[in-house]
Scaffold this active site. Structure first.
Site, short mmCIF file in Angstrom:
data_model
loop_
_atom_site.label_atom_id
_atom_site.label_comp_id
_atom_site.label_asym_id
_atom_site.label_seq_id
_atom_site.Cartn_x
_atom_site.Cartn_y
_atom_site.Cartn_z
N TRP A 149 17.77 52.10 68.63
CA TRP A 149 17.73 51.27 69.83
C TRP A 149 18.99 51.40 70.67
CZ3 TRP A 149 21.80 48.12 70.30
CH2 TRP A 149 22.49 47.77 69.13
N ASN A 150 20.14 51.72 70.05
CA ASN A 150 21.40 51.74 70.81
C ASN A 150 21.55 53.07 71.54
OD1 ASN A 150 21.89 53.03 68.20
ND2 ASN A 150 24.01 53.21 68.89
N LYS A 173 9.73 58.87 68.72
CA LYS A 173 9.53 57.50 68.24
C LYS A 173 10.72 56.66 68.64
CE LYS A 173 9.24 54.43 64.27
NZ LYS A 173 10.31 53.57 64.85
N GLY A 226 20.23 57.60 63.15
CA GLY A 226 20.08 56.29 62.52
C GLY A 226 21.00 56.17 61.32
N GLY A 227 20.61 55.34 60.36
CA GLY A 227 21.43 55.06 59.19
C GLY A 227 21.15 56.01 58.04
N GLU A 248 21.88 62.76 62.72
CA GLU A 248 23.08 62.17 63.31
C GLU A 248 23.13 60.74 62.83
OE1 GLU A 248 25.54 60.11 64.93
OE2 GLU A 248 24.27 60.08 66.72
N LEU A 249 24.04 60.46 61.89
CA LEU A 249 24.02 59.19 61.17
C LEU A 249 25.22 58.32 61.55
CD1 LEU A 249 22.88 60.66 57.74
CD2 LEU A 249 21.49 60.01 59.72
#
Length: 487
Positions: A149-150, A173, A226-227, A248-249
């Site tokens: 979302w960021n 997505k 994401g994480g 890309e975490l």
């Protein structure tokens, strides 16, 4: 309540289900969102595969693809104010940042538009006199792009730009925690004139949407931001389709300040690194590692700046820190801050909810010297800074690298030779010297360790969306000799 639709095969529809999106500034529903489920994912991937193999996209020249990207860039620039307002409303990021960031996103599409017809193959001077051999770069295939979302318009541009430039097709997505700007962006893709199925944009939840997408047999590459926990699930799913991945975490980035640094400038950079975007940035400089001789002085400067930050409505251009995106983020932050205080960390400032309505949390500084503080190790994705000090350069390097992450780092010093030593010794994919949180479409971005692998931005990112095809052409008219001997 505003209503949004998903975009599959050039058509907008309501999805298999619906869910409400929450305004982080008020903690109240504000929009009705489409929920994609496995059947929607199947339709989107099928459309992307058809567009890849048949129809106008499959026969377009690279120059034609570039022209479509240029048109998309112009539309993003023209619609940046509306997209920024949607992102702020749905995620809580302040309008001051979303406005500037989304306007700059257009440059990423322009960069890859210009690069589209610059992707080159190679001629090989092969060791066989009757053969001509060369290499072609061709699109990897259908790409599943999963975006948090960021900074979602930025983080989608670094996937869409190179993938489209090289001829891939995509299913994007958007995060269920604030998908409005990406769903609206789909209308710009449509207006730009991309053929149906080239770009498909949907949103939904992990088990019923994300999992179905990442394990889909027709997906060739997964680009995920994401994480680490979700990334592990993505990698497990990719074992089913053998898709390549770029991850890309997160990060727990060190921000190293030496005694000879311009402390006022470094303090401004530290504010940008941890309190801008309410700390909701993968490169947040969340670990301040400051030379002991200037620690107290630097913390005084930093404390004053943190307490002067204007907290308020994210839609107000004067606001500097807005709400967190979700209540679960705030709960995690509060628990971790309290655990850190219980472990012996000292609260310098913040550590509270500045207002009752919305998901706000005050800019917080924790002095963690001499204690084992959970805040030093945990990526909080919020406005919380953990402070450590060092005596020697070797100590600074050790502390900087004492993390399972390796995304970004900042080094502040006026000693040129020291800066170069630190650049070499810090294990991070991005090192900023006497600045922080700067980006460009020309510069690759990515990390080491638990911060993932692969790079976004720059030429290399485009090459990552291609596969090399080796072409052999026999130039002799003589009959092929012994067929049982390998040439």
């Amino acid at each position: 309540m505003q209503r949004f639709q998903q975009y599959i095969n050039g058509v907008f529809d309501d999805g298999s289900g619906r869910f409400e999106s929450i305004d982080p500034a008020t903690a109240k529903p504000w929009a009705d969102m489409p929920e994609a489920r496995e059947a929607d994912v199947d339709r989107a991937v099928d459309a992307a595969e058809t567009a890849l193999l048949d129809g106008p996209w499959a026969t377009m020249t690279a120059t034609q693809r570039g022209k479509l990207l240029y048109k998309l860039a112009d539309l993003v620039a023209a619609n940046a104010p509306k997209l920024a307002e949607l992102e702020t409303r749905d995620t809580g990021k302040i309008i001051r940042e979303t406005s500037a960031q989304i306007a700059y996103v257009a440059d990423y599409y322009r960069y890859y538009a210009g690069l589209a017809d610059k992707i080159e193959g190679a001629y090989l001077s092969i060791d066989k006199p009757d053969m001509d051999v060369w290499l072609r770069r061709e699109p990897v295939g259908v790409v599943a792009a999963i975006v948090p979302w960021n900074s979602q318009l930025f983080l989608s541009a670094v996937k869409l730009g190179p993938a489209l430039a090289t001829g891939c097709t995509l299913v994007v997505k958007a995060s269920e925690d604030g998908p409005a700007p990406l769903l609206e962006f789909a209308r710009l893709v449509h207006e730009a004139g991309f053929p149906a199925g080239v770009v498909n944009i949907l949103t939904g939840f992990g088990p019923s949407c994300g999992s179905a997408l990442t394990r889909h047999p027709k997906v060739a590459h997964i680009a995920f931001t994401g994480g680490p926990g979700t990334a592990a699930a993505v990698v497990r799913n990719s074992a089913e389709n053998l898709a390549s991945t770029s991850l890309e975490l997160g990060g727990k980035s060190p921000f190293v300040v030496f005694a000879d640094a311009d402390l006022e400038s470094a303090a401004n950079a530290q504010v940008a690194g941890i309190f801008a975007a309410t700390g909701q940035s993968c490169v947040a400089g969340s670990r301040l590692i400051v030379e002991a001789s200037v620690k107290d002085r630097f913390l005084e400067i930093l404390k004053a700046k943190a307490e002067a930050i204007r907290i308020g409505s994210p839609l107000d251009m004067g606001t500097e820190v807005g709400p967190l995106c979700t209540e679960r983020q705030r709960v995690l932050i509060e628990k971790t801050v309290q655990a850190s205080l219980d472990a012996g960390a000292r609260l310098v400032t913040g550590g509270r909810r500045p207002m009752e309505e919305g998901f706000f949390f005050a800019p917080t500084i924790l002095d963690c010297d001499g204690v084992v503080s959970p805040s030093v190790e945990t990526e909080l994705f919020g406005p919380v800074l953990s402070v450590l000090s060092f005596e020697t350069e070797a100590d600074a390097v050790r502390l900087a690298n004492d993390t399972r992450y390796g995304l970004a780092a900042g080094v502040f010093t006026q000693n040129l030779t020291r800066a170069h030593r630190m650049i070499k010794r810090i294990r991070a994919g991005v090192v900023w010297v006497n600045t922080y949180r700067a980006v460009s479409p020309i510069a690759p971005f990515g990390g080491f360790g638990q911060s993932g692998h692969g790079r976004e931005g720059g030429l290399q990112a485009a090459l990552d969306y291609t596969r090399t095809k080796t072409v052999w052409v026999r130039t002799s008219d003589d009959p092929i000799p012994d067929p049982f001997v390998m040439r």
